[in-house]
Scaffold this motif. Structure first.
Motif, mmCIF file in Angstrom:
data_model
loop_
_atom_site.group_PDB
_atom_site.id
_atom_site.type_symbol
_atom_site.label_atom_id
_atom_site.label_comp_id
_atom_site.label_asym_id
_atom_site.label_seq_id
_atom_site.Cartn_x
_atom_site.Cartn_y
_atom_site.Cartn_z
ATOM 1 N N ASN A 266 -14.506 5.853 58.392
ATOM 2 C CA ASN A 266 -13.818 7.199 57.966
ATOM 3 C C ASN A 266 -13.178 7.120 56.551
ATOM 4 N N ASN B 11 -6.450 10.354 57.656
ATOM 5 C CA ASN B 11 -5.393 9.741 57.142
ATOM 6 C C ASN B 11 -5.750 9.187 55.949
ATOM 7 N N GLY C 78 -7.657 12.133 61.852
ATOM 8 C CA GLY C 78 -8.821 12.369 61.352
ATOM 9 C C GLY C 78 -10.113 11.738 62.311
ATOM 10 N N GLY C 79 -10.992 11.605 61.369
ATOM 11 C CA GLY C 79 -12.401 10.744 61.937
ATOM 12 C C GLY C 79 -13.039 11.955 62.600
ATOM 13 N N SER D 171 -4.132 0.437 63.588
ATOM 14 C CA SER D 171 -4.400 -0.961 63.552
ATOM 15 C C SER D 171 -3.143 -1.821 62.723
ATOM 16 N N SER E 152 -1.243 2.631 52.820
ATOM 17 C CA SER E 152 -1.165 3.308 53.982
ATOM 18 C C SER E 152 0.398 3.384 54.399
HETATM 19 C C1 LIG Z 1 -9.320 8.201 62.292
HETATM 20 C C2 LIG Z 1 -8.578 6.963 62.065
HETATM 21 N N1 LIG Z 1 -7.333 6.794 62.598
HETATM 22 C C3 LIG Z 1 -6.703 5.617 62.563
HETATM 23 C C4 LIG Z 1 -7.026 4.446 61.658
HETATM 24 C C5 LIG Z 1 -6.244 3.425 61.808
HETATM 25 O O1 LIG Z 1 -5.263 3.490 60.524
HETATM 26 P P1 LIG Z 1 -4.567 2.094 60.079
HETATM 27 O O2 LIG Z 1 -5.460 1.450 59.487
HETATM 28 O O3 LIG Z 1 -3.622 2.760 59.025
HETATM 29 O O4 LIG Z 1 -3.747 1.560 61.259
HETATM 30 C C6 LIG Z 1 -8.320 4.630 61.182
HETATM 31 C C7 LIG Z 1 -8.832 3.574 60.404
HETATM 32 O O5 LIG Z 1 -9.855 3.477 59.882
HETATM 33 C C8 LIG Z 1 -9.039 5.744 61.427
HETATM 34 O O6 LIG Z 1 -10.218 6.031 60.798
#
Ligand SMILES: Cc1ncc(COP(=O)(O)O)c(C=O)c1O
Length: 351
Positions: A99, A70, A335-336, A211, A181
């Protein structure tokens, strides 16, 4: 980026069209980094296994550079802001297995910039996952024991870069760090809606690990379009005590920058913190089961830290009967995936 450059629309009496929203986004400074639009895949074997709604997976794990995810979407806005400041060196404060760190280094490489990662944590004995990829990408990595030391090391990196005639940018302090974001996930949501609409479908609910930042964009997209699908965020961290308020605040700042007259209120934010498990960065049983189920039904690899926990939430909601067979649920894969290598014992057969 100046909000003044974008004329504020009059109070909305009617929903906007996707083209109106895209026109607003197109006015923002942006560099192209990600492979967009990402595909939307139906997951019939997963849906059959769960016995509930049709399920589609938005493949934001396929955004391209260095295993994708993302963050490449929001880096298109963050890096444009850094470039407008003349930066040649990105300094960023993140976590040891972030990530975001991995994707930031990849983005900086594509733009010919260096990256100094100031990560909370220590150099592990076994370098794996995101940290390994960040080293491979050539990041200058420094470790900090806590937030105070992290800020000191980041400030030292700024001074050091300037002393060597470089132009650093501390990414975390960019005014639109979080809003990037939200912009990104307004667009991701439009892509989902367009792909479903091409098949004559509309979503009932979007699920995303959140988050607060990306979910802000999904909510903005829904409200601006006057649509009524649910937006359910599942959080992987207890770091933020009030994610609905944080999400609404990010959404409203993003809307303001886009010159859009709209308000997201905290009570409009559905974010479930019941799937964090033992804590941030620690796999949970339900999350690990979800990772395995996606892999074994659809050949799609999630991660045990973010997307696996989000999938665990979605699966639990389907199993408790939240959706019927005519519903369309979209799981946004953020992702991740390099984290599976950090947690290799989870899927190593026991002999
Ligand atoms: C794989 C993955 N999904 C979701 C999130 C959360 O995203 P956001 O910070 O836009 O809420 C993260 C944040 O690091 C992430 O690495």
């Amino acid at each position: 980026m100046s909000a003044d450059a974008i004329t504020t629309l009059p109070a909305r009496s009617a929903p906007l069209l996707p083209a109106d929203i895209r026109a607003r986004l197109a006015m923002l400074p942006r560099v192209r980094l990600a492979c967009l639009p990402t595909p939307l895949h139906e997951a019939p074997r997963l849906a059959h296994h769960l016995g509930g709604p049709r399920i589609f997976i938005k493949r934001d794990d396929l955004t391209g550079a260095a295993f994708g995810g993302n963050k490449l979407r929001n880096l298109e806005f963050r890096m444009a802001a850094a470039q407008s400041l003349g930066a040649d060196t990105i300094v960023v404060e993140l976590d040891q297995q972030s990530n975001s760190a991995r994707q930031t280094v990849a983005a900086a490489n594509k733009l010919g910039m260096r990256t100094i990662l100031v990560l909370q944590g220590a150099m592990p004995d076994d370098v794996q996952g995101n940290l390994l990829v960040s080293f491979l990408l050539g990041a200058d990595v420094r470790f900090a024991a806590d937030r105070t030391e992290q800020r000191q090391l980041a400030e030292a990196a700024l001074r050091e870069t300037e002393a060597a005639d470089g132009t650093p940018c501390l990414l975390n302090d960019l005014p639109m760090f979080d809003e990037g974001s939200a912009f990104a996930y307004i667009e991701s949501t439009l892509e989902i809606l367009e792909d479903l609409s091409a098949e004559g479908l509309e979503p009932s609910c979007l699920y995303m690990s959140s988050s607060g930042k990306g979910q802000a964009g999904q909510l903005l997209a829904r409200e601006l379009l006057g649509a009524d699908f649910q937006v359910r965020g599942i959080t992987a961290t207890a770091e933020f005590s009030d994610i609905p308020a944080r999400t609404a605040a990010i959404a409203n700042r993003a809307a303001h920058r886009l010159g859009l007259d709209i308000e997201i209120r905290p009570e409009m934010v559905d974010n479930d913190d019941a799937f964090i498990g033992p804590g941030y960065g620690l796999p949970s049983d339900a999350g690990n089961d979800a990772v395995q189920l996606f892999a074994r039904t659809e050949g799609i690899v999630l991660d045990p830290i973010y997307t696996g926990k989000c999938a665990a939430g979605m699966i639990a909601h389907i199993r408790r009967g939240d959706f019927g067979p005519d519903d369309i649920v979209v799981f946004v894969h953020t992702g991740g995936t390099p984290a599976i290598f950090t947690h290799n014992a989870l899927w190593t057969p026991q002999t």
